[in-house]
Design an enzyme around this catalytic site. Sequence first.
Site, PDB file in Angstrom:
ATOM      1  N   GLY A  53       6.742   7.203   3.091  1.00 41.23           N
ATOM      2  CA  GLY A  53       6.958   7.471   1.674  1.00 41.23           C
ATOM      3  C   GLY A  53       6.024   8.565   1.211  1.00 41.23           C
ATOM      4  O   GLY A  53       5.480   9.317   2.013  1.00 41.23           O
ATOM      5  N   GLY A  54       5.804   8.648  -0.071  1.00 41.94           N
ATOM      6  CA  GLY A  54       4.981   9.726  -0.602  1.00 41.94           C
ATOM      7  C   GLY A  54       3.557   9.327  -0.925  1.00 41.94           C
ATOM      8  O   GLY A  54       2.854  10.039  -1.649  1.00 41.94           O
ATOM      9  N   TYR A  55       3.106   8.178  -0.413  1.00 40.48           N
ATOM     10  CA  TYR A  55       1.818   7.629  -0.844  1.00 40.48           C
ATOM     11  C   TYR A  55       0.692   7.799   0.165  1.00 40.48           C
ATOM     12  O   TYR A  55      -0.335   7.129   0.072  1.00 40.48           O
ATOM     13  CB  TYR A  55       1.972   6.143  -1.188  1.00 40.48           C
ATOM     14  CG  TYR A  55       2.654   5.910  -2.514  1.00 40.48           C
ATOM     15  CD1 TYR A  55       1.919   5.753  -3.683  1.00 40.48           C
ATOM     16  CD2 TYR A  55       4.032   5.859  -2.607  1.00 40.48           C
ATOM     17  CE1 TYR A  55       2.532   5.540  -4.903  1.00 40.48           C
ATOM     18  CE2 TYR A  55       4.675   5.645  -3.819  1.00 40.48           C
ATOM     19  CZ  TYR A  55       3.920   5.487  -4.963  1.00 40.48           C
ATOM     20  OH  TYR A  55       4.539   5.291  -6.170  1.00 40.48           O
TER      21      TYR A  55
ATOM     22  N   HIS B   9       9.578  -2.379 -14.504  1.00 37.10           N
ATOM     23  CA  HIS B   9       8.762  -1.345 -13.848  1.00 37.10           C
ATOM     24  C   HIS B   9       9.614  -0.118 -13.519  1.00 37.10           C
ATOM     25  O   HIS B   9       9.257   1.018 -13.885  1.00 37.10           O
ATOM     26  CB  HIS B   9       8.147  -1.937 -12.577  1.00 37.10           C
ATOM     27  CG  HIS B   9       7.322  -0.977 -11.785  1.00 37.10           C
ATOM     28  ND1 HIS B   9       5.948  -0.991 -11.796  1.00 37.10           N
ATOM     29  CD2 HIS B   9       7.672   0.043 -10.941  1.00 37.10           C
ATOM     30  CE1 HIS B   9       5.479  -0.029 -11.007  1.00 37.10           C
ATOM     31  NE2 HIS B   9       6.513   0.602 -10.463  1.00 37.10           N
ATOM     32  N   GLU B  10      10.724  -0.328 -12.836  1.00 35.33           N
ATOM     33  CA  GLU B  10      11.550   0.813 -12.426  1.00 35.33           C
ATOM     34  C   GLU B  10      12.172   1.510 -13.626  1.00 35.33           C
ATOM     35  O   GLU B  10      12.355   2.734 -13.625  1.00 35.33           O
ATOM     36  CB  GLU B  10      12.629   0.361 -11.439  1.00 35.33           C
ATOM     37  CG  GLU B  10      12.095  -0.240 -10.143  1.00 35.33           C
ATOM     38  CD  GLU B  10      11.100   0.661  -9.423  1.00 35.33           C
ATOM     39  OE1 GLU B  10      11.190   1.897  -9.562  1.00 35.33           O
ATOM     40  OE2 GLU B  10      10.216   0.125  -8.718  1.00 35.33           O
TER      41      GLU B  10
ATOM     42  N   HIS C 208       9.805   4.117 -14.950  1.00 35.30           N
ATOM     43  CA  HIS C 208       9.930   5.392 -14.232  1.00 35.30           C
ATOM     44  C   HIS C 208      11.130   6.174 -14.757  1.00 35.30           C
ATOM     45  O   HIS C 208      11.049   7.383 -15.016  1.00 35.30           O
ATOM     46  CB  HIS C 208      10.134   5.141 -12.736  1.00 35.30           C
ATOM     47  CG  HIS C 208       8.903   4.791 -11.980  1.00 35.30           C
ATOM     48  ND1 HIS C 208       7.751   5.551 -12.031  1.00 35.30           N
ATOM     49  CD2 HIS C 208       8.631   3.763 -11.121  1.00 35.30           C
ATOM     50  CE1 HIS C 208       6.831   5.008 -11.234  1.00 35.30           C
ATOM     51  NE2 HIS C 208       7.334   3.927 -10.679  1.00 35.30           N
TER      52      HIS C 208
ATOM     53  N   HIS D 214       5.009   2.775   2.510  1.00 32.79           N
ATOM     54  CA  HIS D 214       4.506   3.626   1.435  1.00 32.79           C
ATOM     55  C   HIS D 214       3.721   4.826   1.980  1.00 32.79           C
ATOM     56  O   HIS D 214       3.884   5.944   1.489  1.00 32.79           O
ATOM     57  CB  HIS D 214       3.586   2.822   0.508  1.00 32.79           C
ATOM     58  CG  HIS D 214       4.301   2.070  -0.558  1.00 32.79           C
ATOM     59  ND1 HIS D 214       4.953   0.880  -0.307  1.00 32.79           N
ATOM     60  CD2 HIS D 214       4.476   2.327  -1.879  1.00 32.79           C
ATOM     61  CE1 HIS D 214       5.485   0.447  -1.437  1.00 32.79           C
ATOM     62  NE2 HIS D 214       5.216   1.297  -2.402  1.00 32.79           N
TER      63      HIS D 214
ATOM     64  N   GLU E  63       2.797   6.383 -12.066  1.00 30.03           N
ATOM     65  CA  GLU E  63       2.996   4.951 -12.263  1.00 30.03           C
ATOM     66  C   GLU E  63       2.609   4.494 -13.676  1.00 30.03           C
ATOM     67  O   GLU E  63       2.753   3.312 -14.000  1.00 30.03           O
ATOM     68  CB  GLU E  63       2.181   4.154 -11.226  1.00 30.03           C
ATOM     69  CG  GLU E  63       2.602   4.369  -9.781  1.00 30.03           C
ATOM     70  CD  GLU E  63       3.991   3.835  -9.468  1.00 30.03           C
ATOM     71  OE1 GLU E  63       4.482   2.953 -10.204  1.00 30.03           O
ATOM     72  OE2 GLU E  63       4.596   4.318  -8.481  1.00 30.03           O
TER      73      GLU E  63
END
Length: 782
Positions: free
Chosen positions: A700-702, A564-565, A568, A696, A594
């Site tokens: 965070g940015g969510y 997953h990472e 990105h 998140h 994502e």
Amino acid sequence: MAHGARPRRRQHIQVLLAAAMLLLSSFTARLPLAVSARLPHSATARLLLFAGLPPSSPLRAFCPRARPSPATCAAFSSSSSTMAAAADDNPLLAADFDFPPFDRVEPSHVRPGIRHLLTRLEAELEDLEKDVQPSWGKLVEPLERITDRLEVIWGMVDHLKAVKDSADLRAAVEEVQPDKVKFQLRLGQSKPIYEAFKAIRNSSDWDTLSDARKRIVEAQIKEAVLSGVALEDEQREKFNQIEQELEKLSQKFSENVLDATKKFEKLITDKKEIDGLPATALGLAAQTAVSKGHENATAENGPWVITLDAPSYVAVMQHARNRDLREEVYRAYLTRASSGELDNTNIISQILKLRLEKAKILGYKNYAEVSMAQKMATVERVQELLEKLRAASWDHAVKDMEDLKIFAKDSGSPEATDLTHWDLTFWSERLRESKYDINEEALRPYFALPKVMDGLFTLANKLFGVTVEPADGLAPVWHSDVKFYCVKDSSNSPVAYFYFDPYSRPSEKRGGAWMNVVFSRSRVLARNGLPARLPVAHMVCNQTPPVGEKPSLMTFHEVETVFHEFGHALQHMLTKQDEGFVAGIRGVEWDAVELPSQFMENWCYHKDTLLSIAKHYETGETLPEEIYAKLVAAKNFRAGTFSLRQIRFASVDMELHTTYDPYGSLSIYDVDRRVAEQTQVLAPLPEDRFLCSFSHIFAGGYAAGYYSYKWAEVLSADAFSAFEDAGLDNDKAIEETGRRFRDTVLALGGGKSPLEVFVSFRGREPSPEPLLRHNGLLPVAA
């Protein structure tokens, strides 16, 4: 008289030369790194070099003017020798580095380094505003240099705080963070820059600009409005106060979660209490005990220390037969940062009030509308998608719970009649083992980190034509565990670099996994004769560390997390955009970022890929094919439950940022319980406080954006279905489709809208059908 005048004349010349040197230092300090690196080190020699430049030389753009601005003079009023000494002593002030000096940055460097940087950038901003013109070279390029320098240097500090936290570093960041926010607000609210971008947008040359440049202009205008550029006097002052306070509160929220996670430690001396824990978990618990002062702790004889760090917590919930231990650990985890001096409840309340007030000042009804202003979706479309996925998942989740109860009862468990939250993970793992004959712990020896990384890099080569090579020693690192890699194209030329910090370090490193930007690809910031500065990323995970002589033996979930990472990182590193503001993941709408990460997770179930990484760390034996078949069969085990879990998080996030009144009588926990009624088959505990560690959306940015995981999952599943359509066993078709994915999704960055990018790859707009099919929530024939 003549002899008497000479000393005064010499003194006068020295004063003039010193002033010239000072002025020159102010300009060379602001040169692009590629230019600055080539200048002579002597200030006098550099002055003579500039004086001798021909009129046509492009370097004359950097020559000192006759009358420097007052800001420039003030910013660089110290002697050039003092500045050079400060830069030598403080790695944050280093004017020229190929890779950040992570190994040299100490907390004592943060206050002077950031303050000096901000003073310098303030002077550059004032100069830009005085000379700004609505052209690329006079507006966008100097602005990119200013923003990039702040992002790189502050990024170093912010990153170290996430992976190498300490009380001294916290104190330093807390002190200078208001100054950093103040400068960001000053930059975002610059009317000369805002008007210059609007002038470009309204100019006759607009239609001649590339798509990427149009996206930059439009994004800068939108960001300025959302930063409060149109606000005046009291409203602007209030807006700025809100931004400062939000930054401070988010920082404190994150620190409280980390401290609450670290605070819980359970020392166990009786092995019966941890019956069921596998050897890897016992080894980790004993290793933790050693780090806590129990020097003679062993996996076999203890003592053992259980923590709330993911590898320890998950092992207990999955495998501990001691129900009381599971309950204690579960309750501690669920209530992190919800009491005492680490209580985040009031912080959440303040954050929600300030976000709502900010939205009203900007002319929006709620904070979700502010969030959506820079995303693909709208509030209505998000709610529509979440309800569609919830409805498709609910019946499957109900059956998941029924199956669990039946299995526990058939197993003769006395807890079968009242299964509750701390039982679900334990019995789910037992049911999975029984139904698919898979034991996740027994799979660990097949997933040694070095082999997993080799297989991941082989897949990247097959799909995207790039080679990943170890480059340890080329760049400074912040911990001995960190690996460094170079990414090369088919001609063996470097195209990017990345760091990988894989292991959990609960005493200093925050939980979770993430990828972030170190450098973005940029034509403006190119150096060393290259056409563009190459992108650099870091990937951070928190997986099980090596125990004793064994390598890190990963769970399958940890394998998925690394894939997953890396997805990105690939979007950041394989971009072909040379405009820094839209290169890689920059400028990509948040609900689309994502896509590549979740796309890469699909390859963990691809037979050739999985069997290439699944090699027993001792014998070299490949994972037997029958076990691979069982893994694939178990892929959608409890898919309805896991889908509802994500929908609960996304839904409560949207509720808190749309209809919830933070000044009303309902609490945030009332909202969560109401959402849980529709998204959780087993009602949450009355003391459920997961919101207090929901980093998140609160650190965070969510915020009003957690739905992005499901939104992008629709895109990623549909993207992977293109490979299914081509034939997953057809190497040539896979390679061709992979190159098309690279040339669109990975290459275009923020230079085109995500929908355009998706359509250019897939040939049509996205459909949720592949996601529901992949998750077993639709019949395959649908």
